[in-house]
Design a protein around this motif. Structure first.
Motif, PDB file in Angstrom:
ATOM      1  N   HIS A  30       0.841  -1.201   0.000  1.00  0.00           N
ATOM      2  CA  HIS A  30       0.000   0.000   0.000  1.00  0.00           C
ATOM      3  C   HIS A  30       0.876   1.251   0.000  1.00  0.00           C
ATOM      4  O   HIS A  30       1.813   1.360   0.773  1.00  0.00           O
ATOM      5  N   ASP A  31       0.537   2.186  -0.890  1.00  0.00           N
ATOM      6  CA  ASP A  31       1.237   3.469  -0.963  1.00  0.00           C
ATOM      7  C   ASP A  31       0.357   4.536  -0.319  1.00  0.00           C
ATOM      8  O   ASP A  31      -0.673   4.906  -0.880  1.00  0.00           O
ATOM      9  N   PRO A  32       0.735   5.055   0.863  1.00  0.00           N
ATOM     10  CA  PRO A  32      -0.090   6.049   1.550  1.00  0.00           C
ATOM     11  C   PRO A  32      -0.329   7.320   0.730  1.00  0.00           C
ATOM     12  O   PRO A  32      -1.285   8.051   0.985  1.00  0.00           O
ATOM     13  N   ALA A  33       0.504   7.577  -0.274  1.00  0.00           N
ATOM     14  CA  ALA A  33       0.352   8.784  -1.094  1.00  0.00           C
ATOM     15  C   ALA A  33      -0.653   8.590  -2.239  1.00  0.00           C
ATOM     16  O   ALA A  33      -1.032   9.561  -2.892  1.00  0.00           O
ATOM     17  N   HIS A  34      -1.078   7.355  -2.489  1.00  0.00           N
ATOM     18  CA  HIS A  34      -2.015   7.112  -3.593  1.00  0.00           C
ATOM     19  C   HIS A  34      -3.354   7.765  -3.276  1.00  0.00           C
ATOM     20  O   HIS A  34      -3.869   7.637  -2.173  1.00  0.00           O
ATOM     21  N   PRO A  35      -3.949   8.477  -4.258  1.00  0.00           N
ATOM     22  CA  PRO A  35      -5.194   9.215  -3.993  1.00  0.00           C
ATOM     23  C   PRO A  35      -6.446   8.347  -3.837  1.00  0.00           C
ATOM     24  O   PRO A  35      -7.455   8.801  -3.313  1.00  0.00           O
ATOM     25  N   TYR A  37      -7.758   4.373  -2.657  1.00  0.00           N
ATOM     26  CA  TYR A  37      -7.456   3.020  -2.177  1.00  0.00           C
ATOM     27  C   TYR A  37      -7.890   1.969  -3.191  1.00  0.00           C
ATOM     28  O   TYR A  37      -7.154   1.034  -3.477  1.00  0.00           O
ATOM     29  N   GLU A  40      -5.851   2.003  -6.452  1.00  0.00           N
ATOM     30  CA  GLU A  40      -4.530   1.458  -6.138  1.00  0.00           C
ATOM     31  C   GLU A  40      -4.590  -0.069  -6.108  1.00  0.00           C
ATOM     32  O   GLU A  40      -3.727  -0.747  -6.671  1.00  0.00           O
TER      33      GLU A  40
END
Length: 163
Positions: A30-35, A37, A40
């Protein structure tokens, strides 16, 4: 007396295992910066966004309701209210959704919630042999037949999403 061994995993995976359901787990970083969920998850798994469903918590006439819709679309609040014979629907407060389900935003699963809520699955799910929903943690999805999800959550199926 020997203690029963608890199945490993999130409450969603425990519920699926306890029900004897067939499912596949997909994990990704998981990339916390992805706008988004859901988007992603679809990208990370290489799955069409039409087959990845997000779990949203709404309030219909004062009662919390779970809406499960494809990440490629958005929730139609009027259609959700109509699906549960309600008048008004609005998105629930995120903190209330987290407290009630036992999951964090971006990882709310329709399965294994702390408090069982009325659930509505978007009718488009039936167009796919399997769909993916959150397994109860960001970066973790379960793939299962839509009929299995509907049965395990006692979901109503209704057209509640829009493009």
């Amino acid at each position: 007396m020997a203690k029963k061994k608890q199945p490993a995993g999130t409450p969603a995976m425990v519920a699926l295992t306890a029900a004897g359901a067939e499912f596949t787990v997909h994990a990704y970083e998981h990339d916390p910066a992805h706008p988004s969920y859901g988007e992603e998850a679809a990208q990370a798994m290489g799955v069409s966004p039409d087959r990845v469903f997000k779990t949203l918590i709404a309030e219909v006439d004062g009662a919390l309701v779970v809406a499960v819709v494809p990440v490629s679309g958005s929730l139609d609040l009027k259609a959700l209210a109509a699906a549960v014979s309600g008048k008004r629907a609005a998105m629930a407060d995120p903190a209330l959704a987290e407290r009630t389900t036992g999951y964090v935003r971006g990882g709310i699963s329709p399965l294994g919630q702390r408090k069982r809520l009325r659930t509505v699955l978007d009718a488009s799910a039936s167009a796919h042999p399997t769909i993916c929903v959150s397994a109860g943690r960001r970066g973790l999805e379960v793939e299962l037949p839509p009929a299995t999800l509907a049965a395990l959550t006692s979901a109503t199926t209704s057209p509640i999403s829009r493009p």
